[in-house]
Scaffold this motif. Structure first.
Motif, PDB file in Angstrom:
ATOM      1  N   VAL A 149      40.105  40.272 -12.268  1.00  0.00           N
ATOM      2  CA  VAL A 149      39.970  39.878 -10.852  1.00  0.00           C
ATOM      3  C   VAL A 149      41.207  39.115 -10.403  1.00  0.00           C
ATOM      4  CG1 VAL A 149      38.663  38.385  -9.284  1.00  0.00           C
ATOM      5  CG2 VAL A 149      37.462  39.915 -10.827  1.00  0.00           C
ATOM      6  N   THR A 150      41.722  38.223 -11.237  1.00  0.00           N
ATOM      7  CA  THR A 150      42.925  37.462 -10.902  1.00  0.00           C
ATOM      8  C   THR A 150      44.123  38.382 -10.752  1.00  0.00           C
ATOM      9  OG1 THR A 150      42.035  35.581 -12.136  1.00  0.00           O
ATOM     10  CG2 THR A 150      44.382  35.542 -11.636  1.00  0.00           C
ATOM     11  N   MET A 151      44.261  39.341 -11.661  1.00  0.00           N
ATOM     12  CA  MET A 151      45.387  40.277 -11.572  1.00  0.00           C
ATOM     13  C   MET A 151      45.318  41.112 -10.302  1.00  0.00           C
ATOM     14  SD  MET A 151      45.829  41.605 -15.493  1.00  0.00           S
ATOM     15  CE  MET A 151      46.834  42.976 -14.968  1.00  0.00           C
ATOM     16  N   ILE A 152      44.146  41.584  -9.949  1.00  0.00           N
ATOM     17  CA  ILE A 152      44.001  42.402  -8.739  1.00  0.00           C
ATOM     18  C   ILE A 152      44.384  41.599  -7.506  1.00  0.00           C
ATOM     19  CG2 ILE A 152      42.297  43.519  -7.238  1.00  0.00           C
ATOM     20  CD1 ILE A 152      40.898  44.474  -9.823  1.00  0.00           C
ATOM     21  N   ALA A 153      43.930  40.350  -7.415  1.00  0.00           N
ATOM     22  CA  ALA A 153      44.250  39.519  -6.260  1.00  0.00           C
ATOM     23  C   ALA A 153      45.756  39.262  -6.183  1.00  0.00           C
ATOM     24  CB  ALA A 153      43.495  38.200  -6.341  1.00  0.00           C
ATOM     25  N   ASN A 154      46.389  38.968  -7.308  1.00  0.00           N
ATOM     26  CA  ASN A 154      47.822  38.690  -7.301  1.00  0.00           C
ATOM     27  C   ASN A 154      48.647  39.942  -7.046  1.00  0.00           C
ATOM     28  OD1 ASN A 154      47.767  35.894  -7.649  1.00  0.00           O
ATOM     29  ND2 ASN A 154      47.424  36.116  -9.835  1.00  0.00           N
ATOM     30  N   LEU A 155      48.233  41.078  -7.585  1.00  0.00           N
ATOM     31  CA  LEU A 155      48.969  42.317  -7.334  1.00  0.00           C
ATOM     32  C   LEU A 155      48.869  42.736  -5.876  1.00  0.00           C
ATOM     33  CD1 LEU A 155      48.184  44.372 -10.555  1.00  0.00           C
ATOM     34  CD2 LEU A 155      50.367  43.367  -9.876  1.00  0.00           C
ATOM     35  N   GLU A 156      47.741  42.477  -5.255  1.00  0.00           N
ATOM     36  CA  GLU A 156      47.597  42.787  -3.832  1.00  0.00           C
ATOM     37  C   GLU A 156      48.556  41.941  -3.011  1.00  0.00           C
ATOM     38  OE1 GLU A 156      44.206  42.788  -0.331  1.00  0.00           O
ATOM     39  OE2 GLU A 156      43.606  42.560  -2.413  1.00  0.00           O
ATOM     40  N   ARG A 157      48.646  40.661  -3.339  1.00  0.00           N
ATOM     41  CA  ARG A 157      49.557  39.765  -2.633  1.00  0.00           C
ATOM     42  C   ARG A 157      51.007  40.189  -2.875  1.00  0.00           C
ATOM     43  NH1 ARG A 157      49.495  33.593  -4.068  1.00  0.00           N
ATOM     44  NH2 ARG A 157      47.720  34.450  -5.157  1.00  0.00           N
ATOM     45  N   LEU A 158      51.341  40.538  -4.104  1.00  0.00           N
ATOM     46  CA  LEU A 158      52.689  40.984  -4.442  1.00  0.00           C
ATOM     47  C   LEU A 158      53.030  42.276  -3.701  1.00  0.00           C
ATOM     48  CD1 LEU A 158      55.252  40.673  -6.185  1.00  0.00           C
ATOM     49  CD2 LEU A 158      54.082  42.015  -7.944  1.00  0.00           C
ATOM     50  N   GLY A 159      52.079  43.178  -3.617  1.00  0.00           N
ATOM     51  CA  GLY A 159      52.287  44.429  -2.890  1.00  0.00           C
ATOM     52  C   GLY A 159      52.578  44.184  -1.427  1.00  0.00           C
ATOM     53  N   ASN A 160      51.860  43.254  -0.814  1.00  0.00           N
ATOM     54  CA  ASN A 160      52.107  42.934   0.594  1.00  0.00           C
ATOM     55  C   ASN A 160      53.484  42.312   0.778  1.00  0.00           C
ATOM     56  OD1 ASN A 160      49.624  43.895   1.437  1.00  0.00           O
ATOM     57  ND2 ASN A 160      48.615  41.919   1.226  1.00  0.00           N
ATOM     58  N   THR A 161      53.911  41.472  -0.164  1.00  0.00           N
ATOM     59  CA  THR A 161      55.231  40.857  -0.089  1.00  0.00           C
ATOM     60  C   THR A 161      56.321  41.917  -0.206  1.00  0.00           C
ATOM     61  OG1 THR A 161      54.358  38.833  -1.079  1.00  0.00           O
ATOM     62  CG2 THR A 161      56.746  39.127  -1.139  1.00  0.00           C
ATOM     63  N   ILE A 162      56.168  42.841  -1.135  1.00  0.00           N
ATOM     64  CA  ILE A 162      57.152  43.914  -1.298  1.00  0.00           C
ATOM     65  C   ILE A 162      57.182  44.803  -0.062  1.00  0.00           C
ATOM     66  CG2 ILE A 162      57.677  46.004  -2.621  1.00  0.00           C
ATOM     67  CD1 ILE A 162      56.692  44.492  -5.115  1.00  0.00           C
ATOM     68  N   LEU A 163      56.035  45.094   0.510  1.00  0.00           N
ATOM     69  CA  LEU A 163      55.978  45.899   1.736  1.00  0.00           C
ATOM     70  C   LEU A 163      56.720  45.210   2.869  1.00  0.00           C
ATOM     71  CD1 LEU A 163      54.830  48.442   3.067  1.00  0.00           C
ATOM     72  CD2 LEU A 163      52.808  47.110   3.642  1.00  0.00           C
ATOM     73  N   THR A 164      56.560  43.905   2.997  1.00  0.00           N
ATOM     74  CA  THR A 164      57.260  43.147   4.023  1.00  0.00           C
ATOM     75  C   THR A 164      58.770  43.211   3.808  1.00  0.00           C
ATOM     76  OG1 THR A 164      55.379  41.653   4.238  1.00  0.00           O
ATOM     77  CG2 THR A 164      57.485  40.869   5.100  1.00  0.00           C
ATOM     78  N   ILE A 165      59.213  43.062   2.574  1.00  0.00           N
ATOM     79  CA  ILE A 165      60.651  43.125   2.268  1.00  0.00           C
ATOM     80  C   ILE A 165      61.214  44.498   2.624  1.00  0.00           C
ATOM     81  CG2 ILE A 165      62.341  43.136   0.381  1.00  0.00           C
ATOM     82  CD1 ILE A 165      60.580  40.942  -0.954  1.00  0.00           C
ATOM     83  N   PHE A 166      60.529  45.570   2.238  1.00  0.00           N
ATOM     84  CA  PHE A 166      61.013  46.911   2.549  1.00  0.00           C
ATOM     85  C   PHE A 166      61.014  47.163   4.058  1.00  0.00           C
ATOM     86  CE2 PHE A 166      60.251  48.113  -1.951  1.00  0.00           C
ATOM     87  CZ  PHE A 166      61.493  48.693  -2.202  1.00  0.00           C
ATOM     88  N   SER A 167      60.055  46.613   4.773  1.00  0.00           N
ATOM     89  CA  SER A 167      60.037  46.767   6.231  1.00  0.00           C
ATOM     90  C   SER A 167      61.232  46.075   6.858  1.00  0.00           C
ATOM     91  CB  SER A 167      58.740  46.193   6.806  1.00  0.00           C
ATOM     92  OG  SER A 167      57.638  46.934   6.370  1.00  0.00           O
ATOM     93  N   LYS A 168      61.580  44.893   6.365  1.00  0.00           N
ATOM     94  CA  LYS A 168      62.755  44.180   6.876  1.00  0.00           C
ATOM     95  C   LYS A 168      64.036  44.951   6.567  1.00  0.00           C
ATOM     96  CE  LYS A 168      60.839  39.521   6.691  1.00  0.00           C
ATOM     97  NZ  LYS A 168      60.911  38.195   6.057  1.00  0.00           N
ATOM     98  N   VAL A 169      64.135  45.509   5.366  1.00  0.00           N
ATOM     99  CA  VAL A 169      65.306  46.304   5.000  1.00  0.00           C
ATOM    100  C   VAL A 169      65.402  47.534   5.890  1.00  0.00           C
ATOM    101  CG1 VAL A 169      66.312  47.725   3.162  1.00  0.00           C
ATOM    102  CG2 VAL A 169      65.403  45.469   2.623  1.00  0.00           C
ATOM    103  N   GLU A 170      64.288  48.193   6.129  1.00  0.00           N
ATOM    104  CA  GLU A 170      64.277  49.373   6.979  1.00  0.00           C
ATOM    105  C   GLU A 170      64.719  49.035   8.395  1.00  0.00           C
ATOM    106  OE1 GLU A 170      61.177  52.844   8.476  1.00  0.00           O
ATOM    107  OE2 GLU A 170      60.403  50.921   7.769  1.00  0.00           O
ATOM    108  N   THR A 171      64.198  47.937   8.920  1.00  0.00           N
ATOM    109  CA  THR A 171      64.570  47.519  10.278  1.00  0.00           C
ATOM    110  C   THR A 171      66.061  47.190  10.363  1.00  0.00           C
ATOM    111  OG1 THR A 171      62.356  46.631  10.613  1.00  0.00           O
ATOM    112  CG2 THR A 171      64.068  45.860  12.121  1.00  0.00           C
ATOM    113  N   THR A 172      66.545  46.460   9.381  1.00  0.00           N
ATOM    114  CA  THR A 172      67.963  46.090   9.362  1.00  0.00           C
ATOM    115  C   THR A 172      68.860  47.326   9.265  1.00  0.00           C
ATOM    116  OG1 THR A 172      67.405  43.996   8.283  1.00  0.00           O
ATOM    117  CG2 THR A 172      69.700  44.698   8.164  1.00  0.00           C
ATOM    118  N   MET A 173      68.486  48.257   8.401  1.00  0.00           N
ATOM    119  CA  MET A 173      69.290  49.469   8.262  1.00  0.00           C
ATOM    120  C   MET A 173      69.231  50.318   9.517  1.00  0.00           C
ATOM    121  SD  MET A 173      68.672  50.504   4.295  1.00  0.00           S
ATOM    122  CE  MET A 173      69.813  51.870   4.350  1.00  0.00           C
ATOM    123  N   SER A 174      68.085  50.404  10.154  1.00  0.00           N
ATOM    124  CA  SER A 174      67.939  51.201  11.379  1.00  0.00           C
ATOM    125  C   SER A 174      68.792  50.627  12.511  1.00  0.00           C
ATOM    126  CB  SER A 174      66.476  51.233  11.827  1.00  0.00           C
ATOM    127  OG  SER A 174      65.686  51.876  10.887  1.00  0.00           O
TER     128      SER A 174
END
Length: 65
Positions: free
Chosen positions: A36-61
């Protein structure tokens, strides 16, 4: 007659004192808690990575013409 009443009580007492299955249950609970702890932390990590990639995409665009 008294002997027949004490034998089931001894069997019941021996059954109640037996803790061999308790260790397996404890390991199962620990494994479930870790999962349960791993699932909660991986979900948070996934959202953080998604945010980073969105910022990179916006900057590159905005910078690529």
């Amino acid at each position: 007659m008294r002997e027949s009443l004490t034998k089931p009580m001894r069997v019941f007492k021996r059954f109640m004192d037996d803790e061999t299955g308790a260790t397996a249950i404890e390991y199962g609970l620990v494994a479930a808690l870790i999962t349960v702890t791993m699932i909660a932390n991986l979900e948070r990590l996934g959202n953080t990575i998604l945010t980073i990639f969105s910022k990179v995409e916006t900057t590159m665009s905005n910078n690529v013409k």
